[in-house]
Design a protein around this motif. Structure first.
Motif, PDB file in Angstrom:
ATOM      1  N   ASP A  49       0.811  -1.215   0.000  1.00  0.00           N
ATOM      2  CA  ASP A  49       0.000   0.000   0.000  1.00  0.00           C
ATOM      3  C   ASP A  49       0.848   1.270   0.000  1.00  0.00           C
ATOM      4  OD1 ASP A  49      -2.320  -1.538   0.049  1.00  0.00           O
ATOM      5  OD2 ASP A  49      -2.324  -1.637   2.237  1.00  0.00           O
ATOM      6  N   GLY A  50       2.089   1.159   0.443  1.00  0.00           N
ATOM      7  CA  GLY A  50       2.962   2.326   0.473  1.00  0.00           C
ATOM      8  C   GLY A  50       3.876   2.417  -0.728  1.00  0.00           C
ATOM      9  N   LYS A  51       3.595   1.622  -1.776  1.00  0.00           N
ATOM     10  CA  LYS A  51       4.487   1.552  -2.938  1.00  0.00           C
ATOM     11  C   LYS A  51       3.767   1.954  -4.223  1.00  0.00           C
ATOM     12  CE  LYS A  51       7.346  -0.438  -0.065  1.00  0.00           C
ATOM     13  NZ  LYS A  51       8.410   0.362   0.571  1.00  0.00           N
ATOM     14  N   GLU A  52       4.553   2.300  -5.208  1.00  0.00           N
ATOM     15  CA  GLU A  52       4.055   2.459  -6.573  1.00  0.00           C
ATOM     16  C   GLU A  52       4.454   1.214  -7.349  1.00  0.00           C
ATOM     17  OE1 GLU A  52       4.913   5.233 -10.493  1.00  0.00           O
ATOM     18  OE2 GLU A  52       5.053   6.169  -8.501  1.00  0.00           O
ATOM     19  N   LEU A  53       3.482   0.363  -7.641  1.00  0.00           N
ATOM     20  CA  LEU A  53       3.767  -0.897  -8.315  1.00  0.00           C
ATOM     21  C   LEU A  53       3.958  -0.651  -9.808  1.00  0.00           C
ATOM     22  CD1 LEU A  53       1.176  -3.188  -6.478  1.00  0.00           C
ATOM     23  CD2 LEU A  53       3.438  -2.405  -5.726  1.00  0.00           C
ATOM     24  N   LEU A  76      12.233   3.717  -1.897  1.00  0.00           N
ATOM     25  CA  LEU A  76      11.077   3.371  -1.078  1.00  0.00           C
ATOM     26  C   LEU A  76       9.800   3.277  -1.911  1.00  0.00           C
ATOM     27  CD1 LEU A  76      11.671   5.494   2.142  1.00  0.00           C
ATOM     28  CD2 LEU A  76      12.228   3.095   1.725  1.00  0.00           C
ATOM     29  N   ARG A  77       9.670   4.101  -2.932  1.00  0.00           N
ATOM     30  CA  ARG A  77       8.430   4.146  -3.714  1.00  0.00           C
ATOM     31  C   ARG A  77       8.421   3.124  -4.843  1.00  0.00           C
ATOM     32  NH1 ARG A  77       7.430   7.284  -8.215  1.00  0.00           N
ATOM     33  NH2 ARG A  77       9.354   8.426  -7.775  1.00  0.00           N
ATOM     34  N   LEU A  78       9.504   3.071  -5.626  1.00  0.00           N
ATOM     35  CA  LEU A  78       9.577   2.187  -6.795  1.00  0.00           C
ATOM     36  C   LEU A  78      10.387   0.923  -6.536  1.00  0.00           C
ATOM     37  CD1 LEU A  78      10.180   4.902  -9.534  1.00  0.00           C
ATOM     38  CD2 LEU A  78       8.098   3.554  -9.237  1.00  0.00           C
ATOM     39  N   GLY A  79      11.209   0.953  -5.493  1.00  0.00           N
ATOM     40  CA  GLY A  79      11.990  -0.228  -5.151  1.00  0.00           C
ATOM     41  C   GLY A  79      13.434  -0.180  -5.583  1.00  0.00           C
ATOM     42  N   PHE A  80      13.838   0.832  -6.373  1.00  0.00           N
ATOM     43  CA  PHE A  80      15.234   0.870  -6.818  1.00  0.00           C
ATOM     44  C   PHE A  80      15.586   2.252  -7.358  1.00  0.00           C
ATOM     45  CE2 PHE A  80      12.993   0.277 -10.741  1.00  0.00           C
ATOM     46  CZ  PHE A  80      13.821   0.718 -11.772  1.00  0.00           C
ATOM     47  N   VAL A  81      16.875   2.501  -7.441  1.00  0.00           N
ATOM     48  CA  VAL A  81      17.410   3.672  -8.125  1.00  0.00           C
ATOM     49  C   VAL A  81      18.772   3.293  -8.685  1.00  0.00           C
ATOM     50  CG1 VAL A  81      18.648   4.711  -6.148  1.00  0.00           C
ATOM     51  CG2 VAL A  81      17.712   6.183  -7.947  1.00  0.00           C
ATOM     52  N   ASP A 118      23.655  -8.891 -18.531  1.00  0.00           N
ATOM     53  CA  ASP A 118      22.735  -7.806 -18.199  1.00  0.00           C
ATOM     54  C   ASP A 118      22.033  -8.095 -16.872  1.00  0.00           C
ATOM     55  OD1 ASP A 118      23.490  -6.820 -20.619  1.00  0.00           O
ATOM     56  OD2 ASP A 118      21.536  -7.052 -21.586  1.00  0.00           O
ATOM     57  N   THR A 119      21.749  -7.051 -16.123  1.00  0.00           N
ATOM     58  CA  THR A 119      20.996  -7.161 -14.867  1.00  0.00           C
ATOM     59  C   THR A 119      19.514  -7.034 -15.181  1.00  0.00           C
ATOM     60  OG1 THR A 119      22.833  -6.248 -13.587  1.00  0.00           O
ATOM     61  CG2 THR A 119      20.635  -6.109 -12.603  1.00  0.00           C
ATOM     62  N   VAL A 120      18.704  -7.821 -14.493  1.00  0.00           N
ATOM     63  CA  VAL A 120      17.253  -7.832 -14.703  1.00  0.00           C
ATOM     64  C   VAL A 120      16.574  -7.615 -13.355  1.00  0.00           C
ATOM     65  CG1 VAL A 120      15.277  -9.217 -15.434  1.00  0.00           C
ATOM     66  CG2 VAL A 120      17.445  -9.374 -16.682  1.00  0.00           C
ATOM     67  N   LEU A 121      15.568  -6.736 -13.343  1.00  0.00           N
ATOM     68  CA  LEU A 121      14.796  -6.469 -12.133  1.00  0.00           C
ATOM     69  C   LEU A 121      13.325  -6.792 -12.371  1.00  0.00           C
ATOM     70  CD1 LEU A 121      16.233  -2.981 -11.042  1.00  0.00           C
ATOM     71  CD2 LEU A 121      17.029  -5.254 -10.370  1.00  0.00           C
ATOM     72  N   VAL A 122      12.655  -7.282 -11.319  1.00  0.00           N
ATOM     73  CA  VAL A 122      11.226  -7.584 -11.364  1.00  0.00           C
ATOM     74  C   VAL A 122      10.588  -6.994 -10.115  1.00  0.00           C
ATOM     75  CG1 VAL A 122       9.464  -9.389 -11.370  1.00  0.00           C
ATOM     76  CG2 VAL A 122      11.603  -9.734 -12.630  1.00  0.00           C
ATOM     77  N   ASP A 123       9.496  -6.241 -10.292  1.00  0.00           N
ATOM     78  CA  ASP A 123       8.751  -5.729  -9.145  1.00  0.00           C
ATOM     79  C   ASP A 123       7.924  -6.871  -8.561  1.00  0.00           C
ATOM     80  OD1 ASP A 123       7.222  -4.467  -7.251  1.00  0.00           O
ATOM     81  OD2 ASP A 123       6.468  -2.892  -8.577  1.00  0.00           O
ATOM     82  N   GLY A 124       8.425  -7.472  -7.506  1.00  0.00           N
ATOM     83  CA  GLY A 124       7.759  -8.618  -6.910  1.00  0.00           C
ATOM     84  C   GLY A 124       6.425  -8.277  -6.267  1.00  0.00           C
ATOM     85  N   PHE A 125       6.285  -7.059  -5.736  1.00  0.00           N
ATOM     86  CA  PHE A 125       5.006  -6.677  -5.142  1.00  0.00           C
ATOM     87  C   PHE A 125       3.933  -6.540  -6.215  1.00  0.00           C
ATOM     88  CE2 PHE A 125       6.223  -4.619  -0.794  1.00  0.00           C
ATOM     89  CZ  PHE A 125       6.883  -5.776  -0.442  1.00  0.00           C
ATOM     90  N   ALA A 126       4.309  -5.969  -7.376  1.00  0.00           N
ATOM     91  CA  ALA A 126       3.348  -5.870  -8.479  1.00  0.00           C
ATOM     92  C   ALA A 126       2.951  -7.265  -8.953  1.00  0.00           C
ATOM     93  CB  ALA A 126       3.942  -5.061  -9.625  1.00  0.00           C
ATOM     94  N   ALA A 127       3.931  -8.166  -9.027  1.00  0.00           N
ATOM     95  CA  ALA A 127       3.641  -9.536  -9.445  1.00  0.00           C
ATOM     96  C   ALA A 127       2.738 -10.232  -8.430  1.00  0.00           C
ATOM     97  CB  ALA A 127       4.938 -10.313  -9.624  1.00  0.00           C
ATOM     98  N   ALA A 128       2.980 -10.008  -7.139  1.00  0.00           N
ATOM     99  CA  ALA A 128       2.160 -10.633  -6.106  1.00  0.00           C
ATOM    100  C   ALA A 128       0.725 -10.130  -6.167  1.00  0.00           C
ATOM    101  CB  ALA A 128       2.758 -10.369  -4.733  1.00  0.00           C
TER     102      ALA A 128
END
Length: 374
Positions: free
Chosen positions: A99-103, A133-138, A216-226
């Motif tokens: 709830d505190g994130k931008e998925l 904190l909002r998107l999960g990475f920078v 290459d590095t790969v990222l996945v938003d796990g909260f969006a997936a959940a």
């Protein structure tokens, strides 16, 4: 306002508010109850009198004066503070949950949240930390591609979490690897340290040398997936939130084990953390029916995380440093060859509480950052 009774009722900010006497007494801001130097409570809940009641309420405009019986203790609360702390709602008050994130899906991002290291140091730190904190990475660029610099990045917002891998670790090809991360093989989306409890909650990866091809590095938003998994298959989602999974890591000097569900929820059922690393899973020893149900759900979850549309590919160049929330964002790697340069990243771990604390201090306004008077 009710002049006496067990509750305080008033209107603030155009809406009716109601507070029980015991809540108000526990949050009294007077120096007898709240230390003015530290902001910590002096009053213990066992010190609140039995039979507590509100005997008098006085309207002082911007403040409300409340007298309690039977001890006639007097408290002053600002209306703005009462409005800010109004009761009700069904949230956790926990910014760590979904709830505190931008998925996001990669296609949703206007661009990768990124900043130069000089810009970060020159006043951009709050913006970068807020992105974590909002998107999960920078992604920070221009961090000098020198050994050990990743520790400086971590120290700029918190404290390095030392583990059995040391204060920092090298990610490169080793002749006799103790971990598949130290090979040139592709690594599927995962979270680090699932065998550790508590696990570090922030990970940093700093590129010193890039592979000539691949890596290459790969990222996945796990909260969006959940969230998508819960909407599409609530039964499987529930299975993964209820089933404890054992993870382990063993080498000559270390033996670590932890057992937690792949998807962790807050007390109100909101996604708060993920553990996902097939390389470190140990045999599941639940009843037969639970095991078969788990594997059906586990496979669907793994397939969802592996979908190309959920994977954000980044080719880290020397000097790039990735900071990410490792309770939320899964990371992966494509395979690479060793011709044309050997890939070398250095990494370390930190924690979200330190990062969030630094951001909160940077964001303070008024009253030297101290919470406004009640």
């Amino acid at each position: 306002m009710d002049p006496a009774g067990t509750d305080l009722e008033l209107v603030a900010g155009g809406r009716p508010l109601r507070f029980p006497a015991v809540w108000l007494r526990d949050n009294c801001p007077c120096p007898q109850c709240l230390d003015p130097g530290t902001g910590q409570k002096r009053l213990d809940v066992t010190g609140i009198p039995n039979g507590l009641a509100i005997t008098l309420v006085e309207d002082a405009g911007e403040s409300v004066l409340v007298t309690f019986g039977p001890d006639q203790h007097r408290s002053v609360f600002s209306r703005s503070w009462l409005e800010e702390h109004a009761l009700g709602g069904d949230g956790d008050g926990d910014d760590r949950t979904e709830d505190g994130k931008e998925l996001w899906l990669p296609a949703d991002l206007a661009g990768v949240p990124a900043m130069s290291w000089p810009g970060y140091l020159a006043g951009g730190k709050a913006e970068a930390l807020e992105a974590v904190l909002r998107l999960g990475f920078v992604l920070l660029s221009g961090v000098p591609a020198e050994p050990g610099r990743v520790l400086e990045v971590a120290a700029s917002f918190g404290y390095v979490r030392e583990t059995n891998y040391g204060r920092l670790f090298d990610v490169w090809v080793e002749p006799a690897p103790a971990n598949l991360a130290y090979t040139s093989q592709a690594i599927r989306p995962h979270t680090d340290n699932p065998y550790r409890d508590p696990a570090p909650t922030v990970q940093l990866l700093h590129c010193l040398r890039a592979a000539g091809e691949g890596g290459d590095t790969v990222l996945v938003d796990g909260f969006a997936a959940a969230a998508a998994f819960r909407a599409a298959d609530a039964e499987s989602f529930g299975t993964l939130t209820r089933t404890p999974v054992s993870f382990g890591y063993v080498d000559k000097e270390t033996e670590l084990r932890a057992s937690l569900p792949l998807i962790q929820l807050s007390p109100r059922g909101r996604v708060r953390g993920l553990r996902f690393n097939n390389r470190s899973m140990r045999p599941l020893r639940r009843p037969y029916a639970e095991v078969t149900a788990f594997y059906a759900a586990y496979r669907r979850w793994a397939e969802l995380l592996a979908r190309p549309e959920r994977q954000l590919g980044l080719r880290l160049a020397p000097g790039d440093c990735l900071i990410f929330d490792s309770t939320r964002v899964l990371h992966a790697r494509t395979a690479f060859g060793r011709s044309g340069g050997e890939r070398h990243l250095q990494g370390c771990y930190a924690d979200l509480d330190g990062l969030a604390s630094t951001l909160a201090v940077l964001s303070r306004v008024g009253n030297n950052g101290r919470e406004e008077s009640r």
